[in-house]
Design an enzyme around this catalytic site. Structure first.
Site, PDB file in Angstrom:
ATOM      1  N   LYS A 132      31.464  31.882  51.488  1.00 49.72           N
ATOM      2  CA  LYS A 132      30.645  32.294  52.629  1.00 49.72           C
ATOM      3  C   LYS A 132      30.363  31.122  53.554  1.00 49.72           C
ATOM      4  O   LYS A 132      30.333  31.292  54.771  1.00 49.72           O
ATOM      5  CB  LYS A 132      29.321  32.905  52.156  1.00 49.72           C
ATOM      6  CG  LYS A 132      29.452  34.335  51.652  1.00 49.72           C
ATOM      7  CD  LYS A 132      28.079  34.996  51.557  1.00 49.72           C
ATOM      8  CE  LYS A 132      28.182  36.426  51.035  1.00 49.72           C
ATOM      9  NZ  LYS A 132      26.869  37.024  50.803  1.00 49.72           N
ATOM     10  N   LYS A 180      39.218  40.801  48.485  1.00 47.19           N
ATOM     11  CA  LYS A 180      38.430  41.971  48.087  1.00 47.19           C
ATOM     12  C   LYS A 180      37.955  42.735  49.328  1.00 47.19           C
ATOM     13  O   LYS A 180      37.766  42.137  50.392  1.00 47.19           O
ATOM     14  CB  LYS A 180      37.254  41.566  47.198  1.00 47.19           C
ATOM     15  CG  LYS A 180      36.208  40.771  47.900  1.00 47.19           C
ATOM     16  CD  LYS A 180      34.986  40.498  47.020  1.00 47.19           C
ATOM     17  CE  LYS A 180      33.994  39.728  47.876  1.00 47.19           C
ATOM     18  NZ  LYS A 180      32.780  39.335  47.254  1.00 47.19           N
ATOM     19  N   LYS A 229      32.607  44.087  53.755  1.00 47.30           N
ATOM     20  CA  LYS A 229      32.065  44.576  55.024  1.00 47.30           C
ATOM     21  C   LYS A 229      32.183  43.530  56.130  1.00 47.30           C
ATOM     22  O   LYS A 229      32.110  43.855  57.301  1.00 47.30           O
ATOM     23  CB  LYS A 229      30.619  45.015  54.858  1.00 47.30           C
ATOM     24  CG  LYS A 229      29.709  43.972  54.262  1.00 47.30           C
ATOM     25  CD  LYS A 229      28.418  44.649  53.802  1.00 47.30           C
ATOM     26  CE  LYS A 229      27.673  43.820  52.788  1.00 47.30           C
ATOM     27  NZ  LYS A 229      26.901  44.639  51.844  1.00 47.30           N
TER      28      LYS A 229
HETATM   29  P1  AMP Z   1      26.858  43.421  48.356  1.00 47.27           P
HETATM   30  O1  AMP Z   1      27.293  44.342  49.400  1.00 47.27           O
HETATM   31  O2  AMP Z   1      27.527  42.089  48.428  1.00 47.27           O
HETATM   32  O3  AMP Z   1      25.362  43.344  48.240  1.00 47.27           O
HETATM   33  O4  AMP Z   1      27.385  44.042  47.003  1.00 47.27           O
HETATM   34  C1  AMP Z   1      26.762  45.131  46.373  1.00 47.27           C
HETATM   35  C2  AMP Z   1      27.490  45.449  45.097  1.00 47.27           C
HETATM   36  O5  AMP Z   1      28.832  45.877  45.365  1.00 47.27           O
HETATM   37  C3  AMP Z   1      27.625  44.250  44.138  1.00 47.27           C
HETATM   38  O6  AMP Z   1      27.389  44.690  42.819  1.00 47.27           O
HETATM   39  C4  AMP Z   1      29.066  43.834  44.295  1.00 47.27           C
HETATM   40  O7  AMP Z   1      29.591  43.232  43.133  1.00 47.27           O
HETATM   41  C5  AMP Z   1      29.748  45.140  44.591  1.00 47.27           C
HETATM   42  N1  AMP Z   1      30.987  44.946  45.382  1.00 47.27           N
HETATM   43  C6  AMP Z   1      31.074  44.365  46.604  1.00 47.27           C
HETATM   44  N2  AMP Z   1      32.346  44.353  47.049  1.00 47.27           N
HETATM   45  C7  AMP Z   1      33.087  44.943  46.073  1.00 47.27           C
HETATM   46  C8  AMP Z   1      34.499  45.248  45.923  1.00 47.27           C
HETATM   47  N3  AMP Z   1      35.377  44.940  46.881  1.00 47.27           N
HETATM   48  N4  AMP Z   1      34.893  45.867  44.791  1.00 47.27           N
HETATM   49  C9  AMP Z   1      34.010  46.197  43.823  1.00 47.27           C
HETATM   50  N5  AMP Z   1      32.681  45.947  43.906  1.00 47.27           N
HETATM   51  C10 AMP Z   1      32.225  45.327  45.003  1.00 47.27           C
END
Ligand code: AMP
Ligand code: TRP
Length: 340
Positions: A114, A196, A199
């Site tokens: 990041k 991965k 967003k």
């Molecule tokens: P965040 O949007 O970073 O707060 O992520 C929220 C949840 O989604 C966390 O548990 C992440 O590990 C999961 N997550 C985010 N991106 C991915 C992805 N590409 N594949 C699987 N899980 C994800």
């Protein structure tokens, strides 16, 4: 004694299929596991580790909470709350900041990623983000943390911190385990199977947002990257793009990977992608319908968050008081336990 489940998601205008398959889906499933108490948190304090426009942040908070409700978080079973409404998170976050090492934080791959990707200057908050996440978890005596694979390293650090505090001040924190799903823990970008799904990807062709229209979903799968060759087979090394699409298909269609591959034997990528799109459209339809409901009732979403924060605070306050007393903070006559 029931098992405590806790997880968090950063507020965002876009919650994507990776978030759902990697994390949210499990949040919902765990609510019905016997002898579990779930708590789910929209982590707005984590969001401000990078620059945010205040009006956008407000909207994202409500959007993210509405999505949690639409996917099936039932606030009667699982308090859903906003991190900044429970100040104990910040307080314990500070205390943990004073026990985590600079070197440990420097090794976090999410920080390295990041801070490199950002154009703006890196804040200290982005660096110490994992200490706040550890506070979210440890405040509630959490046993299990359902997350995607990218959070594994943060969970390891949380475990180390829990053990460190326990060694220094006496038994204080439950040492939590990550719960990472077997399928869908790491959904890759549709436009680039080496990264991965994210967003913050530069192109919206990278992800399927949970509120994408059917037309958009069809279009995004149509242009999704595939691999050389023409067989629809799962082989993460030779066919990373198709394997990612097959993972999505098997979850969305509710079939095993073996069955998913059998269905596309002798068919080409084109047919596969069409059926995949229809499976995902159907999979998301009920979520989208409930989402529209919650979006039309923002005051109800706020009420859920308000009630959730009240319940979370009741749990958080005694744990924070215990920690402060053990550290010798505050006006107690003598530290309870005391640093060894
Ligand atoms: P965040 O949007 O970073 O707060 O992520 C929220 C949840 O989604 C966390 O548990 C992440 O590990 C999961 N997550 C985010 N991106 C991915 C992805 N590409 N594949 C699987 N899980 C994800
Ligand atoms: N860091 C997590 C992510 O980026 C979000 C998060 C914050 C979290 N606090 C948490 C996840 C506590 C689980 C438990 O996805």
């Amino acid at each position: 004694l029931n098992k405590r489940i806790l997880s968090g998601i950063a507020p965002s205008g876009i919650i994507h299929l990776g978030n759902y398959l990697g994390a949210l889906r499990n949040w919902v499933a765990l609510q019905d596991r016997p002898q579990t108490d779930c708590l789910y948190c929209v982590v707005d304090l984590h969001a401000i580790t990078v620059a945010q426009k205040p009006e956008n942040l407000r909207k994202s908070i409500l959007n993210t909470a509405a999505i949690c409700l639409a996917v099936g978080i039932d606030p009667a079973k699982s308090p859903l709350f906003l991190q900044s409404e429970v100040p104990e998170h910040s307080e314990l976050g500070w205390i943990l900041n004073c026990h985590v090492y600079f070197g440990e934080l420097s090794r976090m791959t999410q920080f390295k990623d990041k801070s490199q990707k950002q154009e703006a200057a890196t804040t200290a908050g982005l660096f110490t983000y994992p200490a706040l996440m550890a506070a979210d978890i440890l405040l509630y005596g959490t046993h299990l943390v359902p997350v995607g694979e990218d959070q594994q390293q943060h969970l390891e650090l949380t475990r180390d911190l829990a053990r460190r505090i326990n060694n220094l001040y006496g038994e204080t924190f439950q040492v939590p385990d990550a719960l990472i799903p077997e399928h869908g823990a790491r959904i890759m970008g549709l436009d680039d199977p080496k990264q991965k799904m994210s967003k913050s990807a530069p192109s919206e062709l990278n992800y399927i947002a949970l509120d994408d229209s059917p037309e958009k979903i069809r279009k995004k799968f149509k242009v999704a990257v595939t691999d050389s060759g023409r067989e629809v087979v799962f082989d993460e090394e030779k066919k990373p793009a198709v394997s990612n699409l097959l993972t999505i298909y098997s979850v969305a269609a509710g079939v095993s990977m073996g069955e998913a591959q059998r269905r596309f034997e002798g068919k080409g990528y084109g047919d596969f992608k069409k059926e995949l799109a229809e499976a995902v459209v159907a999979y998301l339809a009920p979520i989208q319908e409930r989402l529209r409901g919650w979006q039309s009732r923002p005051d109800d979403v706020r009420d859920v968050l308000r009630d959730g924060a009240k319940r979370a605070r009741e749990l958080a306050k005694p744990k924070l008081d215990e920690v402060k007393a053990k550290l010798g903070l505050g006006l107690w006559p003598a530290p309870v336990g005391g640093r060894k």
